[in-house]
Design a protein around this motif. Structure first.
Motif, PDB file in Angstrom:
ATOM      1  N   VAL A 170      -1.258   7.245   9.876  1.00  0.00           N
ATOM      2  CA  VAL A 170       0.032   6.710   9.432  1.00  0.00           C
ATOM      3  C   VAL A 170       1.122   7.778   9.582  1.00  0.00           C
ATOM      4  O   VAL A 170       2.189   7.524  10.158  1.00  0.00           O
ATOM      5  CB  VAL A 170      -0.054   6.226   7.954  1.00  0.00           C
ATOM      6  N   LEU A 221       0.825  -1.217   0.000  1.00  0.00           N
ATOM      7  CA  LEU A 221       0.000   0.000   0.000  1.00  0.00           C
ATOM      8  C   LEU A 221       0.856   1.263   0.000  1.00  0.00           C
ATOM      9  O   LEU A 221       0.442   2.293  -0.531  1.00  0.00           O
ATOM     10  CB  LEU A 221      -0.957  -0.014   1.194  1.00  0.00           C
ATOM     11  N   GLY A 254      -6.310   3.667   1.714  1.00  0.00           N
ATOM     12  CA  GLY A 254      -6.136   4.390   2.969  1.00  0.00           C
ATOM     13  C   GLY A 254      -6.916   5.679   2.889  1.00  0.00           C
ATOM     14  O   GLY A 254      -6.583   6.563   2.090  1.00  0.00           O
TER      15      GLY A 254
HETATM   16  N1  CAA Z   1       5.577  -1.238   6.026  1.00  0.00           N
HETATM   17  C1  CAA Z   1       6.008  -2.354   6.657  1.00  0.00           C
HETATM   18  N2  CAA Z   1       5.431  -2.827   7.789  1.00  0.00           N
HETATM   19  C2  CAA Z   1       4.386  -2.144   8.269  1.00  0.00           C
HETATM   20  C3  CAA Z   1       3.887  -0.978   7.653  1.00  0.00           C
HETATM   21  C4  CAA Z   1       4.531  -0.524   6.484  1.00  0.00           C
HETATM   22  N3  CAA Z   1       4.102   0.557   5.831  1.00  0.00           N
HETATM   23  N4  CAA Z   1       2.834  -0.518   8.350  1.00  0.00           N
HETATM   24  C5  CAA Z   1       2.686  -1.365   9.393  1.00  0.00           C
HETATM   25  N5  CAA Z   1       3.622  -2.341   9.321  1.00  0.00           N
HETATM   26  C6  CAA Z   1       3.822  -3.433  10.280  1.00  0.00           C
HETATM   27  C7  CAA Z   1       4.143  -2.833  11.648  1.00  0.00           C
HETATM   28  O1  CAA Z   1       5.532  -2.634  11.795  1.00  0.00           O
HETATM   29  C8  CAA Z   1       3.629  -3.907  12.569  1.00  0.00           C
HETATM   30  O2  CAA Z   1       4.577  -4.933  12.674  1.00  0.00           O
HETATM   31  P1  CAA Z   1       4.726  -5.740  14.068  1.00  0.00           P
HETATM   32  O3  CAA Z   1       3.340  -6.300  14.363  1.00  0.00           O
HETATM   33  O4  CAA Z   1       5.731  -6.789  13.743  1.00  0.00           O
HETATM   34  O5  CAA Z   1       5.129  -4.753  15.088  1.00  0.00           O
HETATM   35  C9  CAA Z   1       2.429  -4.459  11.829  1.00  0.00           C
HETATM   36  O6  CAA Z   1       2.613  -4.121  10.452  1.00  0.00           O
HETATM   37  C10 CAA Z   1       1.137  -3.894  12.321  1.00  0.00           C
HETATM   38  O7  CAA Z   1       1.224  -2.480  12.231  1.00  0.00           O
HETATM   39  P2  CAA Z   1       0.223  -1.552  13.004  1.00  0.00           P
HETATM   40  O8  CAA Z   1       0.170  -1.981  14.445  1.00  0.00           O
HETATM   41  O9  CAA Z   1       0.549  -0.134  12.716  1.00  0.00           O
HETATM   42  O10 CAA Z   1      -1.141  -1.988  12.316  1.00  0.00           O
HETATM   43  P3  CAA Z   1      -2.610  -1.545  12.607  1.00  0.00           P
HETATM   44  O11 CAA Z   1      -3.458  -2.748  12.713  1.00  0.00           O
HETATM   45  O12 CAA Z   1      -2.645  -0.540  13.715  1.00  0.00           O
HETATM   46  O13 CAA Z   1      -3.038  -0.844  11.220  1.00  0.00           O
HETATM   47  C11 CAA Z   1      -3.200   0.880   9.618  1.00  0.00           C
HETATM   48  C12 CAA Z   1      -2.375   0.154  10.699  1.00  0.00           C
HETATM   49  C13 CAA Z   1      -2.256   1.926   9.107  1.00  0.00           C
HETATM   50  C14 CAA Z   1      -4.459   1.546  10.123  1.00  0.00           C
HETATM   51  C15 CAA Z   1      -3.544  -0.144   8.499  1.00  0.00           C
HETATM   52  O14 CAA Z   1      -4.545  -1.040   8.934  1.00  0.00           O
HETATM   53  C16 CAA Z   1      -3.973   0.525   7.211  1.00  0.00           C
HETATM   54  O15 CAA Z   1      -3.140   0.915   6.404  1.00  0.00           O
HETATM   55  N6  CAA Z   1      -5.290   0.633   6.951  1.00  0.00           N
HETATM   56  C17 CAA Z   1      -5.806   1.117   5.696  1.00  0.00           C
HETATM   57  C18 CAA Z   1      -6.024  -0.033   4.766  1.00  0.00           C
HETATM   58  C19 CAA Z   1      -6.007   0.389   3.336  1.00  0.00           C
HETATM   59  O16 CAA Z   1      -5.276   1.272   2.921  1.00  0.00           O
HETATM   60  N7  CAA Z   1      -6.803  -0.300   2.545  1.00  0.00           N
HETATM   61  C20 CAA Z   1      -6.825  -0.047   1.154  1.00  0.00           C
HETATM   62  C21 CAA Z   1      -7.357  -1.244   0.449  1.00  0.00           C
HETATM   63  S1  CAA Z   1      -6.784  -1.444  -1.163  1.00  0.00           S
HETATM   64  C22 CAA Z   1      -7.560  -0.332  -2.104  1.00  0.00           C
HETATM   65  O17 CAA Z   1      -8.229   0.563  -1.676  1.00  0.00           O
HETATM   66  C23 CAA Z   1      -7.266  -0.540  -3.529  1.00  0.00           C
HETATM   67  C24 CAA Z   1      -8.114   0.135  -4.509  1.00  0.00           C
HETATM   68  O18 CAA Z   1      -9.329   0.097  -4.485  1.00  0.00           O
HETATM   69  C25 CAA Z   1      -7.477   0.782  -5.633  1.00  0.00           C
END
Ligand code: CAA
Length: 638
Positions: A372, A239, A364
């Motif tokens: 984020v 993403l 997102g």
């Molecule tokens: N890169 C690498 N690792 C990452 C990361 C990144 N950018 N972001 C998080 N992580 C890892 C963290 O380091 C963490 O690792 P550990 O568990 O080992 O510590 C793990 O992932 C969990 O991270 P968070 O605790 O921050 O996760 P969270 O559950 O709190 O969620 C969030 C974070 C940012 C809210 C995430 O859920 C998110 O991005 N949500 C939005 C989803 C999204 O964008 N959906 C889009 C769908 S696709 C789409 O829309 C396509 C389309 O139609 C064109």
């Protein structure tokens, strides 16, 4: 960081622009009107190397880097944002995770045809209960011998129904939270993989967006992408790149809208002068141009950081968030400059205005992107317990507490048990109502879902409604896509809310948006041939079976020779909440999410201390979990 694009990059821009102007622009209005996926154009983009821009030539790509990719998406979106997102979702989401995490065999088999544009890619992360909270994935993959067995579904999938290759996220170890999610490469056409809904959208209508359904889909073990449990990280990293793509799409929309406004304001003469010379207009154009340039710089910075291998999570989120806000604002101002003409179909600016909105929502939401960015600046916020999910998961129902009785035996036996149960609840079946009466005025509905099959089967619904004293209704796809009923007869969050006594869901799977429309119904009956359909968790009585068999049997069981009476006045019946064995004095249950207000505990999160009886809660009290109002609560003991 470079502040100017190279000569080669500007040459690429010119080529894409010429292609978009000559091949896409003349047809963009038609694709938008007819919701048409431009397959031939996608093929032509592939032949030019623009479906695999950031991938190396060895991988089948054209080695143009992330800025080259961004330019392609911008220039396509400048003319048609639907085409822009087809390329963005294909490249960033459907192909990149394979390029980065794939084995050499996976790259050869899947990435090469994707990068060459011979195949289309898609990415399946979003689910009914896993939108912004992407870790809420409920689709499962269970290893059995040489295959993972995939079950579940995805919603809002760009390129869904058109793609050849899908990167799908599913839970492999439920006890491990986000570390129990894995990624898989899934091919279109595999048995059990279907597209129950292709959505009708506000904008980006030349792109396809579909629901995906997996029923015991056999995914070969070698199609696991990365390691088991790495899926969430793969999704998040993917993403980050996707947000550069959507930022570029937003930038293209803004650029297209700005140019349309500039040209219009030079041509349009009022008070003897082109309107562009008025400060009211020229200041708007100045702001637009500045904001568009700012967005472009943010996007190229994130693109460059990705190419040079730096962590760019924050920068990608900033770029997408800013560019999408700019797209919405610029499209709005551009339409304003067009005046009444901009409001009329056919002017590009009307389409840009509709296309812009989604860029603030997908990959997102801009609210999540602020989370984020904030967590990259100040660190992660301590996690709140996932109370709603846990409670909903335990209760298994989004329509509040339900009896969840599933009848057993032959179809005839099941029907007899259902009739007996309904009669025991106080329902009489000796009157008929107008089957097309307004939904807000009737006590009972017999409702058709996509499981009803062909249109002639609607007769089964009408016949049953006749003997049940009910009107007819449907789920949204039956009204909107199949058009078996007028749009004012579909029940759901975006349609009619039904607050009556009896709802008979026939061939309805139970999508969240549908369930929100029947939360207040006293008794829900589900008839569906899929025992895993969510509707059963949300129903009081259920029959697993074919609607073609069950509906005629039920109609027959309720048919009498007696003439039907006039319908009595509608009296709302009390929901029959499953009895808790222990008596809990003063406990009230939210009919929206099953949250229980217990006066001995209070609701400290809402500032309500222990000891306050339910009826003394403030009138504006809302369920702390789902936000339903106080009058949506019912006593737990009845
Ligand atoms: N890169 C690498 N690792 C990452 C990361 C990144 N950018 N972001 C998080 N992580 C890892 C963290 O380091 C963490 O690792 P550990 O568990 O080992 O510590 C793990 O992932 C969990 O991270 P968070 O605790 O921050 O996760 P969270 O559950 O709190 O969620 C969030 C974070 C940012 C809210 C995430 O859920 C998110 O991005 N949500 C939005 C989803 C999204 O964008 N959906 C889009 C769908 S696709 C789409 O829309 C396509 C389309 O139609 C064109």
């Amino acid at each position: 960081m470079q502040y100017q694009t190279t000569e080669a990059q500007e040459k690429l821009r010119q080529e894409v622009r010429e292609f978009a102007e000559s091949e896409i622009k003349p047809l963009a209005f038609q694709w938008d009107q007819e919701n048409e996926f431009p397959r031939e154009i996608v093929k032509a983009l592939g032949e030019r190397g623009w479906m695999g821009a950031p991938f190396s030539e060895e991988e089948g790509g054209s080695g143009l880097g992330m800025i080259g990719y961004s330019i392609i998406v911008e220039e396509l979106s400048r003319v048609d944002a639907g085409v822009g997102v087809i390329v963005s979702a294909h490249t960033s989401l459907g192909s990149w995770p394979i390029a980065h995490f794939g084995t050499p065999e996976q790259k050869e088999k899947y990435l090469r045809p994707l990068a060459q544009g011979k195949h289309i890619g898609a990415f399946g992360l979003t689910e009914e209960h896993a939108g912004s909270d992407a870790s809420g994935t409920e689709t499962t993959a269970v290893l059995e011998g040489d295959h993972y067995i995939l079950n579940g579904g995805k919603i809002f999938i760009t390129n869904g129904s058109q793609a050849d290759t899908y990167v799908i996220f599913a839970v492999t170890s439920p006890e491990k939270g986000n570390h129990g999610i894995s990624a898989f490469i899934v091919e279109a056409g595999w048995e059990g993989f279907t597209y129950p809904t292709v959505y009708n959208k506000l904008g980006i209508r030349s792109s396809a967006t579909a629901e995906l359904s997996f029923k015991n889909v056999k995914v070969p073990k070698e199609n696991l992408l990365g390691k088991e449990g790495e899926g969430f990280k793969i999704a998040m990293m993917t993403l980050d790149g996707g947000r550069v793509g959507i930022g570029s799409q937003a930038l293209g929309i803004a650029q297209g809208a700005y140019e349309a406004a500039l040209n219009y304001s030079r041509d349009r003469v009022q008070f003897g002068e082109p309107i562009a010379v008025n400060q009211g207009v020229s200041f708007k154009l100045a702001d637009m141009a500045t904001e568009i340039d700012s967005a472009r710089l943010l996007i190229y910075r994130a693109a460059e950081m990705k190419d040079s291998g730096q962590r760019y999570t924050k920068e990608a989120a900033m770029a997408k968030m800013f560019a999408s806000d700019v797209a919405v604002k610029v499209a709005d101002e551009a339409l304003q400059i067009h005046g009444g003409n901009g409001f009329i179909k056919g002017f590009d600016v009307e389409r840009f205005y509709r296309d812009a909105k989604i860029t603030q929502i997908y990959e997102g939401t801009n609210e999540i992107l602020r989370v984020v960015i904030g967590s990259q600046i100040i660190g992660k916020r301590k996690k709140r317990a996932k109370a709603v999910a846990e409670v909903q998961g335990k209760a298994g129902s989004q329509t509040g507490p339900r009896k969840n009785i599933l009848f057993e035996g032959s179809p005839e036996e099941q029907v007899d048990q259902l009739v007996a149960a309904l009669k025991a609840d106080g329902y009489a079946f000796d009157f008929a109502v107008d089957k097309d009466a307004p939904i807000s005025e009737v006590e009972r509905l017999v409702s058709a879902g996509q499981g009803i099959g062909s249109e002639e089967n609607m007769k089964l619904i009408r016949d049953l409604a006749e003997v049940m004293g009910a009107a007819v209704s449907s789920s949204r796809p039956v009204a909107e896509n199949l058009r078996y009923l007028p749009l004012d007869r579909y029940v759901g969050m975006s349609g009619q809310k039904f607050n009556g006594n009896l709802y008979v869901a026939c061939g309805i799977s139970g999508a969240g948006q549908h369930l929100k429309g029947i939360k207040q119904v006293t008794t829900i009956v589900a008839i569906n041939n899929d025992p895993d359909a969510p509707i059963f968790l949300n129903a009081d009585y259920g029959i697993v079976g074919d609607v073609n068999v069950i509906l005629p049997l039920l109609t027959k069981a309720l048919t009498t020779d007696e003439p039907r009476k006039e319908a009595p006045d509608f009296t709302k019946m009390k929901k029959s909440v499953p009895q808790d064995p222990k008596t809990r004095t003063g406990v009230y249950v939210c009919s929206g999410c099953a949250y229980e207000y217990d006066p001995s505990v209070g609701d400290p999160d809402s500032g309500i201390m222990p000891g306050l009886p339910f009826d003394q809660l403030p009138a504006g009290y809302q369920c702390p979990r789902c936000g339903d109002p106080k009058d949506g609560f019912i006593p737990a003991e009845q």
